[in-house]
Design a protein around this motif. Structure first.
Motif: not given
Length: 79
Positions: A41-46
């Motif tokens: 999962k993308s940390l940036l998206a979260m």
């Protein structure tokens, strides 16, 4: 951060993007990455509060004819 109502600072955004790139590179070189399973999962998206995208039904075909048959089936022969 968006969930908490806090605007992320540029350095944090950059570090999350670097972490995402590193994790994705490692994943691509793994067995899961070669089959497209268990993508990290993308940390940036979260951080930015983006909603996760739904997994779409992705199909592959061995030949153009196989694709054409499936297309005809899905569109009931309509172009």
């Amino acid at each position: 951060m968006k969930i908490a109502g806090i605007e992320p600072i540029p350095e944090t955004i950059l570090m999350a993007a670097i972490a995402d790139g590193t994790r994705t590179t490692a994943w691509l070189q793994s067995k899961d990455g070669t089959t497209g399973e268990n993508r990290p999962k993308s940390l940036l998206a979260m951080m930015m509060g983006e909603e996760p995208r739904e997994n779409k039904d992705i199909r592959t075909f061995a030949s153009g004819e196989e694709f054409d048959r499936e297309w005809q089936k899905l569109t009931r022969g309509e172009e």
